[in-house]
Design an enzyme around this catalytic site. Structure first.
Site, PDB file in Angstrom:
ATOM      1  N   GLU A 121      12.689  36.046-105.735  1.00  0.00           N
ATOM      2  CA  GLU A 121      11.895  35.575-104.613  1.00  0.00           C
ATOM      3  C   GLU A 121      12.735  34.651-103.743  1.00  0.00           C
ATOM      4  OE1 GLU A 121       8.216  34.215-106.818  1.00  0.00           O
ATOM      5  OE2 GLU A 121       7.343  35.401-105.205  1.00  0.00           O
ATOM      6  N   HIS A 240       1.971  29.107 -97.149  1.00  0.00           N
ATOM      7  CA  HIS A 240       2.549  30.407 -97.468  1.00  0.00           C
ATOM      8  C   HIS A 240       2.745  31.169 -96.169  1.00  0.00           C
ATOM      9  CE1 HIS A 240       3.387  34.258 -99.265  1.00  0.00           C
ATOM     10  NE2 HIS A 240       3.410  33.697-100.459  1.00  0.00           N
ATOM     11  N   ARG A 286      10.416  28.750 -97.875  1.00  0.00           N
ATOM     12  CA  ARG A 286       9.095  29.046 -97.339  1.00  0.00           C
ATOM     13  C   ARG A 286       8.758  28.271 -96.072  1.00  0.00           C
ATOM     14  NH1 ARG A 286       4.914  29.652-102.479  1.00  0.00           N
ATOM     15  NH2 ARG A 286       5.440  31.821-102.943  1.00  0.00           N
ATOM     16  N   HIS A 345      -1.289  26.745 -98.853  1.00  0.00           N
ATOM     17  CA  HIS A 345      -1.121  27.502-100.092  1.00  0.00           C
ATOM     18  C   HIS A 345      -0.917  26.623-101.314  1.00  0.00           C
ATOM     19  CE1 HIS A 345      -0.088  30.946-102.550  1.00  0.00           C
ATOM     20  NE2 HIS A 345       1.102  30.438-102.841  1.00  0.00           N
ATOM     21  N   ARG A 380       8.226  23.377-102.641  1.00  0.00           N
ATOM     22  CA  ARG A 380       8.247  24.066-103.940  1.00  0.00           C
ATOM     23  C   ARG A 380       9.043  25.356-103.890  1.00  0.00           C
ATOM     24  NH1 ARG A 380       4.852  28.232-106.192  1.00  0.00           N
ATOM     25  NH2 ARG A 380       3.747  28.269-104.206  1.00  0.00           N
TER      26      ARG A 380
END
Length: 530
Positions: A121, A240, A286, A345, A380
């Site tokens: 990811e 997100h 992100r 998110h 994160r």
């Protein structure tokens, strides 16, 4: 309704776990055979973000990966304020916690040789995300743990109990107050206990666009702050990048694993805009991807996740959950790009805890998204959240067993009071106003003017609010806005358009008490009024 009737028990266990998500259930199982009670606001598995997590758990379990590589990726994503000791110890425990989940029966994907199948990811340097059928990890993990909990006689599962207050006696936590019947009962019950483990989830529903279930309203953070706990890093909210933009609340999620498998982001003209913004394009951190999409949407060019070439005909097989979401919205992801928008998110901030999950209040532990352990820093790393939940839930169980070796039962829950502050199916006008304010003023892109306006709105809502549960939400929103006002820079999930660069003097964590936040909000509100 609860799975057990209060009247069928003579006493209550001296450990009460608030929340029925991954952290809460894992902690309860790790405490077995010690008797515990789990208070879940919704039917177990229905109101927890854990069950909605698509990609999986990050852990260094492949031959080519190492604890150090995972640690370095976590530190890099965290934008300079990761608590490195906490993060390293968490990551080091990852493989053992994966083994725990396998022992409970979680059906993690395997390759033809029987090894765990791993995906990569954003911001990971290696394939290290352990998943289930592409995008069903959270659901599969929760289903397995729920089945195990139901077979564990030491766990009393009380479903439909909405916890609204943490009780204290001096500096010690002495219990909680909860409203039964999914929060619709006018009566509230007090649960005395020697240990409270707060696993109540995140804050996504404080925003008008979120991927979180409706129960994720920041109630746990607000309750803890009102009880006197220190809140850390509240300004760091992760959005997100790729919520599916079809007008649903909560917004369905298009997992990051799609981009890991080659899906690209384009605007309505077909231009791949992320390639202009970062060397890693769609696999950038992100916050970078979220701002890129936000800019395209705000400019009227739209943003779309195009998996037609990279995944195409294999979409339904490899990503069944996202495929179902798309088909329900009339989109065929095999042949059509998916419209996307950033959505609240995950909250990197929350109740401050130490390496054992202890908060700053004696008798209160916390695990999962409600906490701020420092492992995530300002941003994160993808799939580290489920890892954090199981690692710290396990540590809490061990810590409680060491501090309170002998289980002691007190009286069962007793009536606390009655009120008309019951849970409703839809948001109140006040809640709608708060959610719109948070998205507009404390969202993906912030500035002093917007944050000051949010402070004024929160102050106005507090003046007229007399409801405990909404008060908890206002308290959490206040913490987020106060932290964002105070942090005069941009870092990780906190981006201020009026201060777009990181500043060395702010390369540190934020620690706020409720009185600190009250002061910051009051000062900002006064400036608006003037």
């Amino acid at each position: 309704m609860s799975a057990f009737s209060p009247h069928s028990w003579a006493g209550i266990d001296d450990v009460v776990i608030v929340g029925g998500g991954l952290a809460g259930l894992f902690c309860a199982l790790k405490l077995a055979p010690r008797p515990v009670s789990v208070l879940a606001a919704a039917p177990i598995g229905k109101g927890a973000s854990s069950a909605w997590a698509q990609a999986g758990i990050a852990a260094a379990v492949s031959e080519g990966d190492t604890i150090e590589k995972h640690f370095q990726d976590t530190v890099a994503a965290g934008a300079g304020i990761v608590d490195e000791k906490i993060a390293h110890s968490m990551i080091a425990e990852g493989p053992a916690r994966i083994e725990d989940l396998l022992s409970y029966g979680v059906p993690f994907d395997r390759d033809l040789e029987g090894r765990l199948a791993l995906s990569r990811e954003a911001a990971h340097s290696e394939k290290r995300v352990v998943g289930v059928r592409g995008d069903m990890a959270g659901q599969a993990i929760m289903e397995t743990l729920i089945a195990t909990v139901h077979k564990t006689p030491s766990i009393r599962l009380l479903e439909g109990y909405v916890v609204e207050k943490i009780l204290t006696e001096g500096r010690y936590v002495s219990g909680v107050v909860a409203r039964p019947d999914m929060g619709k009962s006018k009566s509230r019950l007090a649960f005395p206990t020697r240990a409270v483990v707060l696993c109540s989830g995140g804050i996504g529903h404080l925003y008008s666009v979120t991927t979180n279930p409706g129960q994720s309203r920041g109630g746990g953070t607000g309750m803890a702050a009102q009880a006197g706990a220190v809140i850390a890093d509240p300004e760091f909210v992760q959005f997100h990048p790729t919520a599916i933009n079809v007008g649903r609340d909560p917004a369905p999620l298009a997992t990051e694993a799609l981009r890991g498998d080659g899906a690209v982001l384009v605007n309505e003209a077909g231009h791949r805009f992320m390639a202009d913004l970062h060397r890693d394009a769609e696999l950038a951190p992100r916050d970078v991807v979220a701002r890129g999409i936000f800019t395209e949407v705000q400019a009227g060019r739209g943003a779309f996740l195009d998996a037609t070439k990279a995944i195409g005909d294999h979409f339904a097989e490899r990503f069944p959950t996202v495929y179902r979401y798309c088909r329900e919205a009339g989109i065929d992801p095999v042949s059509q790009p998916i419209p996307v928008v950033p959505a609240a998110h995950y909250h990197m901030g929350g109740v401050l805890t130490d390496a054992d999950g202890r908060t700053t209040l004696d008798g209160l532990w916390a695990a999962g998204e409600v906490t701020s352990t420092g492992a995530h820093g300002a941003n994160r790393l993808a799939s580290n959240s489920l890892l954090e939940a199981v690692v710290f839930a396990g540590r809490i169980a061990e810590d409680i067993q060491g501090l309170l070796p002998a289980s002691k039962c007190d009286n069962w829950a007793s009536p606390a009071d009655e009120s008309d502050d019951v849970v409703t199916e839809s948001d109140s006008p006040q809640m709608q106003r708060l959610r719109k304010t948070m998205s507009a003023c404390a969202g993906v892109v912030r500035d002093r003017g917007g944050l000051t306006s949010a402070a004024r709105t929160i102050a106005e809502l507090e003046e007229t609010n007399r409801k405990a549960r909404f008060g908890n939400m206002l308290t959490t929103a206040k913490m987020v806005v106060a932290g964002a006002l105070q942090r005069e820079e941009s870092r990780g999930g906190h981006y201020r358009a009026d201060m777009p660069e990181a500043r060395n003097e702010w390369q540190r964590r934020t620690y706020l008490s409720l009185s600190d936040a009250d002061r910051i909000i009051a000062n900002a509100a006064e400036k608006v009024a003037a």
